[in-house]
Design an enzyme around this catalytic site. Structure first.
Site, mmCIF file in Angstrom:
data_model
loop_
_atom_site.group_PDB
_atom_site.id
_atom_site.type_symbol
_atom_site.label_atom_id
_atom_site.label_comp_id
_atom_site.label_asym_id
_atom_site.label_seq_id
_atom_site.Cartn_x
_atom_site.Cartn_y
_atom_site.Cartn_z
ATOM 1 N N ASP A 105 -40.765 -40.043 30.222
ATOM 2 C CA ASP A 105 -41.234 -39.363 28.994
ATOM 3 C C ASP A 105 -40.266 -38.264 28.552
ATOM 4 O O ASP A 105 -40.322 -37.801 27.410
ATOM 5 C CB ASP A 105 -42.645 -38.783 29.199
ATOM 6 C CG ASP A 105 -42.733 -37.703 30.280
ATOM 7 O OD1 ASP A 105 -41.732 -37.463 31.001
ATOM 8 O OD2 ASP A 105 -43.811 -37.098 30.417
ATOM 9 N N GLU A 106 -39.360 -37.851 29.472
ATOM 10 C CA GLU A 106 -38.444 -36.753 29.121
ATOM 11 C C GLU A 106 -37.484 -37.135 28.004
ATOM 12 O O GLU A 106 -36.872 -36.260 27.392
ATOM 13 C CB GLU A 106 -37.661 -36.292 30.358
ATOM 14 C CG GLU A 106 -38.558 -35.683 31.405
ATOM 15 C CD GLU A 106 -37.827 -34.795 32.406
ATOM 16 O OE1 GLU A 106 -36.696 -34.387 32.147
ATOM 17 O OE2 GLU A 106 -38.427 -34.530 33.453
ATOM 18 N N LYS A 125 -30.908 -40.839 30.609
ATOM 19 C CA LYS A 125 -31.988 -41.847 30.596
ATOM 20 C C LYS A 125 -32.160 -42.401 29.173
ATOM 21 O O LYS A 125 -32.360 -43.600 28.988
ATOM 22 C CB LYS A 125 -33.306 -41.238 31.090
ATOM 23 C CG LYS A 125 -33.352 -40.908 32.575
ATOM 24 C CD LYS A 125 -33.226 -42.120 33.494
ATOM 25 C CE LYS A 125 -34.462 -42.998 33.524
ATOM 26 N NZ LYS A 125 -34.393 -44.028 34.592
HETATM 27 P P1 NAD Z 1 -35.605 -40.878 43.377
HETATM 28 O O1 NAD Z 1 -34.509 -39.922 43.071
HETATM 29 O O2 NAD Z 1 -36.633 -40.527 44.379
HETATM 30 O O3 NAD Z 1 -34.963 -42.275 43.850
HETATM 31 C C1 NAD Z 1 -33.854 -42.848 43.232
HETATM 32 C C2 NAD Z 1 -33.345 -43.979 44.120
HETATM 33 O O4 NAD Z 1 -32.232 -44.599 43.448
HETATM 34 C C3 NAD Z 1 -32.840 -43.505 45.485
HETATM 35 O O5 NAD Z 1 -33.333 -44.347 46.500
HETATM 36 C C4 NAD Z 1 -31.322 -43.618 45.365
HETATM 37 O O6 NAD Z 1 -30.692 -43.883 46.598
HETATM 38 C C5 NAD Z 1 -31.180 -44.780 44.388
HETATM 39 N N1 NAD Z 1 -29.903 -44.763 43.657
HETATM 40 C C6 NAD Z 1 -29.334 -43.706 43.025
HETATM 41 N N2 NAD Z 1 -28.157 -44.075 42.492
HETATM 42 C C7 NAD Z 1 -27.977 -45.391 42.779
HETATM 43 C C8 NAD Z 1 -26.978 -46.342 42.500
HETATM 44 N N3 NAD Z 1 -25.877 -46.009 41.810
HETATM 45 N N4 NAD Z 1 -27.139 -47.610 42.910
HETATM 46 C C9 NAD Z 1 -28.246 -47.962 43.626
HETATM 47 N N5 NAD Z 1 -29.220 -47.100 43.944
HETATM 48 C C10 NAD Z 1 -29.089 -45.828 43.526
HETATM 49 O O7 NAD Z 1 -36.245 -41.227 41.971
HETATM 50 P P2 NAD Z 1 -37.783 -41.486 41.594
HETATM 51 O O8 NAD Z 1 -38.448 -40.190 41.371
HETATM 52 O O9 NAD Z 1 -38.352 -42.480 42.545
HETATM 53 O O10 NAD Z 1 -37.590 -42.176 40.165
HETATM 54 C C11 NAD Z 1 -37.384 -43.574 40.057
HETATM 55 C C12 NAD Z 1 -37.198 -43.924 38.587
HETATM 56 O O11 NAD Z 1 -38.356 -43.526 37.848
HETATM 57 C C13 NAD Z 1 -36.020 -43.206 37.933
HETATM 58 O O12 NAD Z 1 -35.380 -44.115 37.073
HETATM 59 C C14 NAD Z 1 -36.661 -42.059 37.142
HETATM 60 O O13 NAD Z 1 -35.895 -41.758 36.009
HETATM 61 C C15 NAD Z 1 -37.999 -42.685 36.765
HETATM 62 N N6 NAD Z 1 -39.134 -41.738 36.596
HETATM 63 C C16 NAD Z 1 -39.439 -40.830 37.581
HETATM 64 C C17 NAD Z 1 -40.561 -40.017 37.423
HETATM 65 C C18 NAD Z 1 -40.961 -39.017 38.482
HETATM 66 O O14 NAD Z 1 -41.851 -38.198 38.227
HETATM 67 N N7 NAD Z 1 -40.371 -39.023 39.663
HETATM 68 C C19 NAD Z 1 -41.342 -40.121 36.272
HETATM 69 C C20 NAD Z 1 -40.984 -41.033 35.273
HETATM 70 C C21 NAD Z 1 -39.887 -41.855 35.477
HETATM 71 O O1 DAU Z 2 -41.629 -36.308 33.248
HETATM 72 C C1 DAU Z 2 -41.051 -37.231 34.112
HETATM 73 C C2 DAU Z 2 -39.965 -36.565 34.927
HETATM 74 O O2 DAU Z 2 -40.627 -35.719 35.865
HETATM 75 C C3 DAU Z 2 -39.048 -37.543 35.635
HETATM 76 O O3 DAU Z 2 -38.344 -38.283 34.666
HETATM 77 C C4 DAU Z 2 -38.059 -36.808 36.539
HETATM 78 O O4 DAU Z 2 -37.299 -37.753 37.283
HETATM 79 C C5 DAU Z 2 -38.852 -35.942 37.511
HETATM 80 O O5 DAU Z 2 -37.957 -35.198 38.298
HETATM 81 C C6 DAU Z 2 -39.791 -35.004 36.752
HETATM 82 O O6 DAU Z 2 -39.031 -33.995 36.020
HETATM 83 P P1 DAU Z 2 -39.469 -32.467 35.994
HETATM 84 O O7 DAU Z 2 -38.283 -31.652 35.710
HETATM 85 O O8 DAU Z 2 -40.675 -32.275 35.127
HETATM 86 O O9 DAU Z 2 -39.972 -32.333 37.528
HETATM 87 P P2 DAU Z 2 -39.755 -31.159 38.616
HETATM 88 O O10 DAU Z 2 -40.617 -31.525 39.781
HETATM 89 O O11 DAU Z 2 -38.321 -30.885 38.865
HETATM 90 O O12 DAU Z 2 -40.387 -29.903 37.898
HETATM 91 C C7 DAU Z 2 -41.732 -29.913 37.433
HETATM 92 C C8 DAU Z 2 -41.966 -28.593 36.731
HETATM 93 O O13 DAU Z 2 -41.968 -27.537 37.713
HETATM 94 C C9 DAU Z 2 -40.897 -28.217 35.735
HETATM 95 O O14 DAU Z 2 -41.504 -27.538 34.632
HETATM 96 C C10 DAU Z 2 -39.986 -27.262 36.492
HETATM 97 C C11 DAU Z 2 -40.945 -26.564 37.436
HETATM 98 N N1 DAU Z 2 -40.368 -26.157 38.740
HETATM 99 C C12 DAU Z 2 -39.715 -27.087 39.474
HETATM 100 C C13 DAU Z 2 -39.155 -26.756 40.693
HETATM 101 C C14 DAU Z 2 -38.404 -27.789 41.503
HETATM 102 C C15 DAU Z 2 -40.549 -24.858 39.209
HETATM 103 O O15 DAU Z 2 -41.174 -24.017 38.537
HETATM 104 N N2 DAU Z 2 -40.014 -24.525 40.420
HETATM 105 C C16 DAU Z 2 -39.302 -25.420 41.185
HETATM 106 O O16 DAU Z 2 -38.818 -25.040 42.272
#
Ligand code: NAD
Ligand code: DAU
Length: 343
Positions: free
Chosen positions: A130-131, A158
């Site tokens: 959603d970012e 992204k």
């Molecule tokens: P993560 O960082 O935990 O995991 C990413 C994985 O990708 C890791 O296992 C890493 O080793 C692998 N990777 C990185 N670069 C690579 C490469 N060049 N080739 C092969 N593998 C590689 O990420 P996540 O939080 O599990 O997110 C997964 C997907 O979901 C991402 O595309 C992210 O943008 C999307 N997403 C995450 C969130 C969230 O809240 N975490 C929300 C919405 C969407």
């Molecule tokens: O919205 C989806 C996204 O959510 C994904 O695409 C990203 O991969 C995932 O990392 C996440 O992004 P955010 O930046 O929202 O997540 P993060 O956990 O880093 O931070 C959540 C919120 O908390 C954000 O407003 C920043 C704040 N934060 C984060 C950290 C790590 C703090 O206040 N203190 C912290 O130490």
């Protein structure tokens, strides 16, 4: 086995939860997991499927055509669908250096698209975020028609990958679907993200760093719900479409942090306000009515159930968490698999 899923990034947070879901819900599907094992990839997340014939791990990089081809070969003669999750995913890291984000998220996505198109696959689900829509004021929600306005190097990379996926559909008729989900929480999340970082610090009575005024709002979704939404899109989504995924579950960061402290019986004096993240997006909120109306997906977990379940899970995984904090998790792959690239 009836079909193969080529999953990229399956040793990360959402990827490993997706692997576990497939093992449980689609035991007749082969899951070929292509992951570069960056700092965010952890084979311990996959210990539950070690030795399973349903899961095949390929240590490789989506930026390298030969690695992607090796993963496609591992799918054998089965019909192949792709779920593309591999990415550099942490906003703060992208602020320090944007290049790895462009490399994996943009270049890697194009390499993957090209190799998969050359091979011929059934469906390609691109897991976006959603970012890409940027930041909201206090009113309104992101819909699939909200213009893209990414604000960080992470979200810009992204958004670029979303455009490449869209172009593959329009130019080549390549069978893509895109998902854009809000913030996930749950098991196996790397403790650099808000929820596991706060849980880990609170456990050790360390300061909990809250950026700025702590009033930034995120729409929190339990990771299992996200995985089920991706499965619904993979199986029933319409090609070329974008699907928003979210839980109508908005909380300011400070409320999340205080809830965690209260649940763990820790004092609020651990909260430390620190300098804000540069360009910090104020609010994300998803309108997920399209996926609900067209695919019948909606979250099964409430926040009141899933946050305590998550806190409990991390409390039961102290060794895993410690390994991540000290870096010891990096040795696990070599210990289990030696220098082989497949496991
Ligand atoms: P993560 O960082 O935990 O995991 C990413 C994985 O990708 C890791 O296992 C890493 O080793 C692998 N990777 C990185 N670069 C690579 C490469 N060049 N080739 C092969 N593998 C590689 O990420 P996540 O939080 O599990 O997110 C997964 C997907 O979901 C991402 O595309 C992210 O943008 C999307 N997403 C995450 C969130 C969230 O809240 N975490 C929300 C919405 C969407
Ligand atoms: O919205 C989806 C996204 O959510 C994904 O695409 C990203 O991969 C995932 O990392 C996440 O992004 P955010 O930046 O929202 O997540 P993060 O956990 O880093 O931070 C959540 C919120 O908390 C954000 O407003 C920043 C704040 N934060 C984060 C950290 C790590 C703090 O206040 N203190 C912290 O130490």
């Amino acid at each position: 086995m009836t079909r193969a899923i080529l999953l990229t990034g399956g040793a990360g947070f959402i990827g490993s939860n997706f692997v576990h879901m497939l093992a449980e819900q689609r035991p007749d599907w082969l899951c070929v997991n292509l992951d570069a094992l960056t700092y965010a990839g952890n084979m311990q997340n996959l210990a539950m499927v070690e030795g399973s014939t349903q899961h095949r791990f390929i240590h490789g990089d989506i930026c390298k055509t030969e690695d992607v081809e090796r993963a496609l070969d591992a799918c054998g003669d089965l019909p192949i669908s792709v779920v593309h999750m591999a990415a550099e995913s942490h906003v703060d890291r992208s602020i320090i250096s944007g290049l790895p984000f462009v490399q994996t998220n943009v270049l890697g996505t194009q390499v993957l698209l090209d190799a998969c198109r050359a091979r011929g696959i059934e469906r390609f689900v691109h897991v976006s975020t959603d970012e890409v829509y940027g930041s909201l004021g206090s009113e309104g929600f992101f819909t699939e028609d909200t213009p893209l306005a990414p604000n960080s190097p992470y979200s810009a990379s992204k958004a670029a990958s979303d455009m490449l996926v869209r172009a593959a559909f329009h130019t080549h008729g390549f069978p893509v679907l895109t998902t854009r989900c809000s913030n996930n929480y749950g098991p196996w999340q790397f403790p650099e993200k808000l929820v596991p970082l706060m849980l880990a610090n609170a456990r050790e009575d360390k300061p909990l760093p809250v950026y700025g005024d702590g009033m930034q709002v995120r729409d929190w979704l339990y990771v299992e719900d996200h995985c089920e939404a991706i499965l619904a899109v993979l199986e029933r989504g319409e090609l070329g479409e974008v699907y928003n995924i979210g839980g109508h579950n908005e909380y300011p960061n400070i409320e999340i942090v205080k809830t965690i402290l209260a649940a763990m019986g820790k004092p609020e004096s651990l909260i430390t306000y620190v300098t804000d993240r540069p360009g910090h997006d104020r609010r994300y909120a998803i309108d997920a009515s399209k996926i609900d109306a067209t695919l019948g997906w909606r979250p099964r977990w409430t926040f009141e159930q899933a946050l305590p379940a998550t806190i409990e899970w991390y409390a039961s995984q102290v060794e895993w968490l410690q390994g991540l904090r000290t870096g010891a998790y990096r040795d696990y792959y070599a210990q289990q698999y030696g220098s082989d690239s497949e496991g």
